[in-house]
Design an enzyme around this catalytic site. Structure first.
Site, mmCIF file in Angstrom:
data_model
loop_
_atom_site.group_PDB
_atom_site.id
_atom_site.type_symbol
_atom_site.label_atom_id
_atom_site.label_comp_id
_atom_site.label_asym_id
_atom_site.label_seq_id
_atom_site.Cartn_x
_atom_site.Cartn_y
_atom_site.Cartn_z
ATOM 1 C CB SER A 50 -0.875 0.011 1.251
ATOM 2 O OG SER A 50 -0.050 0.222 2.394
ATOM 3 C CG ASP A 82 -3.877 -2.798 -1.353
ATOM 4 O OD1 ASP A 82 -4.833 -3.048 -2.100
ATOM 5 O OD2 ASP A 82 -3.981 -2.777 -0.095
ATOM 6 C CG ASP A 104 -9.186 2.888 -4.920
ATOM 7 O OD1 ASP A 104 -10.272 3.116 -5.501
ATOM 8 O OD2 ASP A 104 -9.107 2.725 -3.695
ATOM 9 N N GLY A 179 -10.546 -2.621 7.550
ATOM 10 C CA GLY A 179 -10.329 -2.461 8.982
ATOM 11 C C GLY A 179 -10.959 -3.549 9.841
ATOM 12 N N GLY A 210 -11.200 -5.716 1.837
ATOM 13 C CA GLY A 210 -11.807 -5.700 3.166
ATOM 14 C C GLY A 210 -12.257 -7.083 3.597
ATOM 15 C CB ALA A 211 -11.630 -10.246 2.176
ATOM 16 C CG ASN A 252 -7.214 -7.264 -1.472
ATOM 17 O OD1 ASN A 252 -6.923 -8.141 -2.289
ATOM 18 N ND2 ASN A 252 -7.171 -5.972 -1.754
ATOM 19 C CB ILE A 253 -5.887 -11.079 4.143
ATOM 20 C CG1 ILE A 253 -7.092 -11.895 3.658
ATOM 21 C CG2 ILE A 253 -5.649 -11.281 5.641
ATOM 22 C CD1 ILE A 253 -6.870 -13.388 3.621
ATOM 23 C CG ASP A 254 -3.236 -4.689 5.943
ATOM 24 O OD1 ASP A 254 -2.417 -5.219 6.722
ATOM 25 O OD2 ASP A 254 -3.179 -3.492 5.635
HETATM 26 P P1 13P Z 1 -8.852 -5.841 5.532
HETATM 27 O O1 13P Z 1 -8.799 -4.551 6.271
HETATM 28 O O2 13P Z 1 -10.162 -6.534 5.701
HETATM 29 O O3 13P Z 1 -7.717 -6.761 5.861
HETATM 30 O O4 13P Z 1 -8.741 -5.500 3.949
HETATM 31 C C1 13P Z 1 -7.495 -5.297 3.360
HETATM 32 C C2 13P Z 1 -7.602 -4.718 1.983
HETATM 33 O O5 13P Z 1 -8.638 -4.683 1.358
HETATM 34 C C3 13P Z 1 -6.353 -4.221 1.392
HETATM 35 O O6 13P Z 1 -6.564 -3.630 0.144
HETATM 36 O O1 G3H Z 2 -6.796 -1.300 2.116
HETATM 37 C C1 G3H Z 2 -5.926 -0.833 2.802
HETATM 38 C C2 G3H Z 2 -4.845 -1.695 3.345
HETATM 39 O O2 G3H Z 2 -5.285 -2.369 4.490
HETATM 40 C C3 G3H Z 2 -3.601 -0.896 3.575
HETATM 41 O O3 G3H Z 2 -3.684 -0.100 4.682
HETATM 42 O O4 G3H Z 2 -2.837 2.135 3.953
HETATM 43 O O5 G3H Z 2 -2.802 1.450 6.369
HETATM 44 O O6 G3H Z 2 -1.233 0.389 4.730
HETATM 45 P P1 G3H Z 2 -2.569 1.063 4.946
HETATM 46 ZN ZN ZN Z 3 -8.431 -2.611 -0.008
#
Ligand code: 13P
Ligand code: G3H
Ligand code: ZN
Length: 309
Positions: A50, A82, A104, A179, A210-211, A252-254
């Site tokens: 990101s 991302d 995006d 989130g 957001g998964a 997507n998983i963050d």
């Molecule tokens: P989460 O916040 O659900 O992990 O989503 C991450 C995301 O969509 C990154 O682009």
């Molecule tokens: O979709 C967003 C990702 O979770 C990245 O988050 O901008 O805080 O690195 P970030």
């Molecule tokens: Zn995202």
């Protein structure tokens, strides 16, 4: 093994009804944990970066870490941008060797989103780079990506958008959000809408942002060891499995990585007050990332043993 394009990964994912995990990477421990899990499961992987990650670690550090990983694995790995906010960022990472970018333009009016996406597609395709675009808007707040409200993707607009931009995959809004606080009440996704979009775009890879599932185990651990993430709620795993069988090829998983690391570090430091060697708690965090990602690959994404050849 050089970086790969998502093309073959998604073709197989679409055909066989699984999804490839796109994991946000910000440092060495995260990259190593994800690679270890992918290795054990023989799963294709997408590592995504990101704007926040580029700011935190520096693009060059991330690229070098990923290059180090590539020397030690034969897994197909995509390096993806991302939430690219503008043409310049997409161009910069394409020139630096990323094999996939997201532009995006979801915050823009329809025609402006099309024009911006088209501009990135023209530059990227010339260099053989994949382009993910987004139509519709996810609610949720991250460092650099935020929106107050969500706007679900309109299926007719999705078809027109794909035709006119020439993008390779499309992120859609069907009820997820970024989130750790995704749902106030019962979690639900608009599967009717997903069904409609995928039937109107047959064979076209869709993306779910957001998964994260916001695993209760880590929420509880955070809260038990001094954190405050009460009320955190994610997308239940069975809904993600269903989405993966309906044309969603990239998940997507963050947030789940963040929660796993933070929970385990909190616990480690509380239980080991005398330890001040970062390798100890970061090692525990790396192991937690590996275990969590392996669980996702096996039980949610269905991408185990899906490496071609
Ligand atoms: P989460 O916040 O659900 O992990 O989503 C991450 C995301 O969509 C990154 O682009
Ligand atoms: O979709 C967003 C990702 O979770 C990245 O988050 O901008 O805080 O690195 P970030
Ligand atoms: Zn995202």
């Amino acid at each position: 093994m050089p970086l790969t394009s998502p093309k073959e990964m998604f073709a197989r994912a679409y055909k066989e009804g699984f999804a490839v995990g796109a994991f946000n990477v910000n440092n060495m421990e995260i990259i190593q944990g994800i690679i270890m899990a992918g290795e054990e499961e023989r799963s294709p992987l997408i590592l995504q970066v990101s704007a926040g990650a580029r700011k935190y670690a520096g693009q060059n550090y991330i690229i070098k870490l990923v290059e180090a990983a590539l020397e030690e694995t034969d897994l197909p790995i995509v390096l993806h941008l991302d939430h690219g906010q503008n043409f310049e960022i997409c161009k910069e990472v394409i020139d630096a060797g990323f094999t996939s970018v997201m532009i995006d333009g979801s915050h823009l009016p329809f025609e402006e989103n099309i024009a911006l996406t088209r501009q990135v597609v023209e530059y990227a395709h010339d260099k053989g780079v994949w382009v993910e675009a987004e139509l519709g808007r996810l609610a949720g707040v991250e460092d650099e990506v935020s929106s107050e409200e969500s706007i679900y993707t309109d299926p007719d607009e999705a078809v027109e958008f794909v035709e006119r931009t020439g993008c390779d995959s499309l992120a859609i809004a069907i009820g997820t959000s970024h989130g750790a606080y995704k749902f106030k009440g019962e979690p639900k996704l608009d599967f009717e809408r997903l069904e409609k979009i995928s039937s109107m775009l047959p064979g076209f890879p869709l993306v779910l942002h957001g998964a994260s599932s916001v695993l209760p185990e880590f929420v509880e651990m955070c809260n038990q060891y001094g954190g405050d993430v009460a009320g955190a709620k994610g997308v239940p795993e069975e809904l993600l499995r269903k989405a993966a069988s309906m044309g969603i090829c990239k998940i997507n998983i963050d947030t789940d990585i963040r929660l796993a690391m933070t929970a385990v570090i909190r616990k480690y430091l509380k239980e080991n007050p005398g330890v001040f060697d970062p390798r100890k708690y970061l090692g525990a965090a790396r192991q937690a990332v590996k275990d969590m990602v392996q669980h996702k690959i096996k039980h949610v994404l269905g991408s185990s043993n899906k490496v071609d050849g």
